[in-house]
Write a protein that holds these residues in place. Structure first.
Motif, PDB file in Angstrom:
ATOM      1  N   VAL A 156      24.005  25.949  -5.413  1.00 15.58           N
ATOM      2  CA  VAL A 156      22.521  25.509  -5.896  1.00 15.58           C
ATOM      3  C   VAL A 156      22.245  24.293  -6.559  1.00 15.58           C
ATOM      4  N   ARG A 157      20.781  23.913  -6.617  1.00 20.97           N
ATOM      5  CA  ARG A 157      20.565  22.804  -7.522  1.00 20.97           C
ATOM      6  C   ARG A 157      19.901  23.930  -8.058  1.00 20.97           C
ATOM      7  N   PRO A 158      20.044  23.821  -9.282  1.00 18.86           N
ATOM      8  CA  PRO A 158      19.190  24.554 -10.423  1.00 18.86           C
ATOM      9  C   PRO A 158      17.845  24.397 -11.272  1.00 18.86           C
ATOM     10  N   GLU A 159      17.516  23.188 -10.942  1.00 13.34           N
ATOM     11  CA  GLU A 159      16.037  22.488 -10.783  1.00 13.34           C
ATOM     12  C   GLU A 159      15.358  23.791  -9.889  1.00 13.34           C
ATOM     13  N   GLU A 160      15.345  23.111  -8.458  1.00 12.43           N
ATOM     14  CA  GLU A 160      14.709  22.944  -7.563  1.00 12.43           C
ATOM     15  C   GLU A 160      15.076  24.049  -7.020  1.00 12.43           C
ATOM     16  N   SER A 220       0.575  -1.162   0.070  1.00 13.88           N
ATOM     17  CA  SER A 220      -0.190   0.028   0.246  1.00 13.88           C
ATOM     18  C   SER A 220       1.219   0.942  -0.257  1.00 13.88           C
ATOM     19  N   VAL A 221       1.696   1.274   0.154  1.00 12.03           N
ATOM     20  CA  VAL A 221       3.177   2.147  -0.248  1.00 12.03           C
ATOM     21  C   VAL A 221       3.790   2.285  -1.021  1.00 12.03           C
ATOM     22  N   ALA A 222       3.876   3.580  -1.360  1.00  9.74           N
ATOM     23  CA  ALA A 222       4.124   3.651  -3.119  1.00  9.74           C
ATOM     24  C   ALA A 222       5.778   4.430  -3.004  1.00  9.74           C
ATOM     25  N   MET A 223       6.335   4.208  -4.069  1.00  6.89           N
ATOM     26  CA  MET A 223       7.975   4.462  -3.868  1.00  6.89           C
ATOM     27  C   MET A 223       7.981   5.411  -5.015  1.00  6.89           C
ATOM     28  N   ASP A 224       8.754   6.474  -4.837  1.00  9.06           N
ATOM     29  CA  ASP A 224       9.071   7.638  -5.914  1.00  9.06           C
ATOM     30  C   ASP A 224      10.217   7.473  -6.175  1.00  9.06           C
ATOM     31  N   SER A 225      10.824   7.522  -6.768  1.00  7.60           N
ATOM     32  CA  SER A 225      12.356   7.277  -7.028  1.00  7.60           C
ATOM     33  C   SER A 225      12.797   8.624  -7.825  1.00  7.60           C
ATOM     34  N   GLU A 226      12.170   9.098  -8.524  1.00  6.58           N
ATOM     35  CA  GLU A 226      12.662  10.001  -9.357  1.00  6.58           C
ATOM     36  C   GLU A 226      11.784  11.562  -9.093  1.00  6.58           C
ATOM     37  N   GLU A 227      12.475  12.304  -8.659  1.00  4.96           N
ATOM     38  CA  GLU A 227      11.888  13.562  -8.882  1.00  4.96           C
ATOM     39  C   GLU A 227      10.917  14.299  -9.459  1.00  4.96           C
ATOM     40  N   PRO A 228      10.231  15.208  -9.974  1.00  8.31           N
ATOM     41  CA  PRO A 228       9.078  15.494 -10.308  1.00  8.31           C
ATOM     42  C   PRO A 228      10.209  16.974 -10.620  1.00  8.31           C
ATOM     43  N   ARG A 229       9.487  17.472 -12.076  1.00  7.10           N
ATOM     44  CA  ARG A 229       9.702  18.597 -11.703  1.00  7.10           C
ATOM     45  C   ARG A 229       8.948  19.464 -11.063  1.00  7.10           C
ATOM     46  N   PHE A 230       9.176  20.700 -10.632  1.00  7.28           N
ATOM     47  CA  PHE A 230       9.192  21.795 -10.195  1.00  7.28           C
ATOM     48  C   PHE A 230       7.722  22.276 -10.223  1.00  7.28           C
ATOM     49  N   ASP A 231       7.602  22.528 -12.077  1.00  4.67           N
ATOM     50  CA  ASP A 231       6.340  23.612 -12.010  1.00  4.67           C
ATOM     51  C   ASP A 231       5.356  22.071 -12.162  1.00  4.67           C
TER      52      ASP A 231
END
Length: 286
Positions: free
Chosen positions: A173-177, A87-98
């Protein structure tokens, strides 16, 4: 109260001895623990130890055994009912901020407005990176008495020209975030003490709350260590989701602001950690 006194009546009036007695006592304790869990969904070590007349250490050992059997899940200070891992989902990649900003926009906007109202009486506020904290910043522009400390360049841009004093950590700085991190940023903010902090998260489970990156997690932990009131912002789409890094356990926060009732297992873990849960409707923003 001794184990002999606590359980003699429950075991037929005669105390067993040695290994047989210990097995019987454990069996009775385990049954009592599971009965309490079935009724309330969560227990604390202190309460169940007092109820059974045994030490906290004895109960902790019982919880370890029951967790190994898959009967419960230990959390800080107690245990909650077990739940299927699927029942727990794993998010392996960070989606873009927008993309994250568009996801659950109504819920995030309501949470942001509510959280902004919570902190209006404070003078120093630490603001974490994230989409909900970003939305929250727009509600703080008129608060001239407030000093805001952040590692988010997006938040500093939203507040540019507003009334609050804004302080940004220095570092890489992390550019995307558009987040600042690293030893210099940590060293700067570790010297400060904030009245309150608002923390973003990628998801929560009964075990705690998570983030995608090691870099941003380091700063989140600084805010948690150096703040009085610790507020976690999490829309309900993030319930039962986890990602790369566990930021902390629920015992490390004081309040959760969300838009719906958490699932039973998460709710029980929050209650066990005595977290103040505030639920705000996306429709009304109250």
């Amino acid at each position: 109260m001794s184990d002999d006194v606590s359980f003699r009546d429950r075991m037929g009036g005669e105390a067993a001895s040695g290994e047989e007695r210990q097995r019987m006592l454990s069996h009775v304790r385990h049954a009592r623990i599971l009965d309490q869990l079935s009724q309330s969904g969560a227990i604390t070590v202190t309460a169940i130890a007092a109820d059974l007349g045994v030490s906290d250490m004895t109960i902790r050992r019982d919880l370890v055994e029951l967790e190994r059997e898959g009967r419960l899940v230990r959390v800080h200070g107690g245990a909650v009912l077990s739940e299927a891992p699927a029942s727990v989902a794993m998010d392996s990649e960070e989606p873009r901020f927008d993309a994250r900003l568009r996801r659950g926009a109504d819920a995030k906007s309501a949470i942001a407005a509510y959280a902004a109202n919570l902190v209006t009486g404070y003078r120093t506020l630490a603001m974490d990176v994230g989409t909900t904290t970003f939305l929250m910043a727009g509600h703080l522009r008129e608060l001239g008495h407030l000093k805001i400390f952040t590692n988010s360049l997006r938040i500093s841009a939203v507040l540019d020209g507003g009334a609050p004093e804004v302080y940004v950590a220095g570092g890489r700085v992390r550019p995307e975030e558009m987040s600042v991190h690293g030893p210099t940023a940590i060293a700067q903010f570790e010297k400060l003490w904030f009245d309150a902090a608002v923390i973003g998260t990628s998801g929560i489970t009964a075990e705690g709350f998570f983030d995608y990156s090691f870099e941003d997690t380091d700063m989140k932990r600084v805010y948690l260590r150096r703040s009085g009131l610790k507020i976690l912002l999490c829309d309900s789409a993030k319930f039962q989701r986890m990602s790369l890094v566990q930021v902390g356990a629920f015992s490390e926060i004081g309040m959760l602001v969300t838009d719906a009732e958490p699932p039973p297992r998460i709710a029980a873990a929050l209650a066990a950690a005595r977290v103040d849960v505030r639920i705000v409707s996306p429709l009304s923003g109250n």
